[in-house]
Each structure stands twice: as C-alpha cells, then as structure tokens.
Enzyme design. Structure first.
Site, PDB file in Angstrom:
ATOM      1  N   CYS A  35      -9.950  -0.297  -8.468  1.00  0.00           N
ATOM      2  CA  CYS A  35     -10.595  -1.622  -8.442  1.00  0.00           C
ATOM      3  C   CYS A  35     -11.431  -1.854  -7.189  1.00  0.00           C
ATOM      4  CB  CYS A  35      -9.546  -2.720  -8.546  1.00  0.00           C
ATOM      5  SG  CYS A  35      -8.404  -2.695  -7.164  1.00  0.00           S
ATOM      6  N   CYS A 106      -1.961  -2.123  -8.930  1.00  0.00           N
ATOM      7  CA  CYS A 106      -2.121  -2.961  -7.736  1.00  0.00           C
ATOM      8  C   CYS A 106      -0.960  -2.743  -6.760  1.00  0.00           C
ATOM      9  CB  CYS A 106      -2.174  -4.429  -8.123  1.00  0.00           C
ATOM     10  SG  CYS A 106      -3.318  -4.786  -9.469  1.00  0.00           S
TER      11      CYS A 106
HETATM   12 FE1  FES Z   1      -7.308  -4.464  -7.256  1.00  0.00          FE
HETATM   13 FE2  FES Z   1      -5.107  -5.561  -8.166  1.00  0.00          FE
HETATM   14  S1  FES Z   1      -7.011  -5.475  -9.177  1.00  0.00           S
HETATM   15  S2  FES Z   1      -5.383  -4.477  -6.336  1.00  0.00           S
END
Ligand code: FES
Length: 147
Positions: A35, A106
């Site tokens: 992400c 995450c």
């Molecule tokens: Fe990036 Fe959770 S979406 S750490």
C-alpha cells in the site's frame, strides 16, 4: 458483525505510545510494499538487561496499521529484546480480537518495524545477529520472514 473489533477501534482512536523519541537506542523505518504506507518505531533499551523500557511509533498508515502498532508497542514494552523479536503480526492481530483478512497485511508493518528497530540497535552497538534479521531491510516481502 462489525468489520472491526472494539479493541481495533479503541487502539485506532486512542493509539498508545504515539510520538517521536529523541534519545532512542534503535529506530526502525519500514514500508509496506502493498500500500506504500510507512511506519517508524523507536525503542529505548536497558543495556544491562537487554530490556525494552520504552517504545514510540509514528505512521503514515491506515487505521489498522495504527491499531496494530499501538498494540505491538504495548506488547513489547518491558519485554526483553529476544521476546520482542518473537512478536508476530498474527499475535498482535489476535490480541486485537482479529482483523479483516484484507487488512492483515497492515499488521506486518508493526512487526517489521519492531524488528528493524532492534536491528538498528544491534548495528549501533556492534551486537552480532543472525541471518534472519540481517535480511530484514525494512521491506517485508524481501525478508523471507513468515507472516
Ligand atoms: Fe497500508 Fe493498512 S492499507 S498499512
């Protein structure tokens, strides 16, 4: 069923140990390849007992990253470095009564940040460590560690 447990919501809304530590003994910064979020973890270590006496974290991460890091800091504070290195993202997620499957990645950020901070502490003090930690360059997908 709510998507997030009460514990996740609590740690997201009232994260513990947030901030910067100017006199940290080890600082780890990691990025999540999936992400692009980043996490920085600071640890204070008692040299005699090799115990983590204080922890702080900062993140440009999502709510799940904030909640897992907050929980992770609580779980390693007062523990030996050896114990802190055993902390898995799964254990943190369990302590939060679970995370949705698509948010499990995450929680890896928290685990890797702890490991990177310990690695930095070892580097600063000339302490030898094993290959597993040596490979940990802050990008979980390249460290070969099982999540
Ligand atoms: Fe990036 Fe959770 S979406 S750490």
């Amino acid at each position: 069923m709510a998507l997030y447990s009460e514990k996740v919501m609590d740690h997201f809304q009232n994260p513990r140990n947030v901030g910067k530590m100017d006199d940290a003994d080890g600082v780890g910064e990691v990025g999540n390849a999936k992400c692009g979020d980043i996490m920085r973890m600071y640890i204070k270590v008692d040299q005699d007992t090799q115990t983590i006496t204080d922890v702080k974290f900062n993140t440009f991460g999502c709510g799940s990253a904030i909640a897992t890091s907050s929980m992770a800091t609580e779980m390693i504070k007062g523990k030996s470095i050896e114990e802190a290195l055993k902390l898995s993202n799964k254990a943190v997620a369990e302590a939060l009564d679970g995370l949705p499957a698509h948010k499990m990645h995450c929680s890896v950020l928290a685990e890797e940040a702890v490991r990177a901070a310990v690695k930095d502490y070892y580097d600063r003090n000339g302490i030898e460590y094993g290959d597993e930690l040596r490979q940990c360059d802050g990008h979980c997908e390249s460290c070969g560690h099982e999540h």
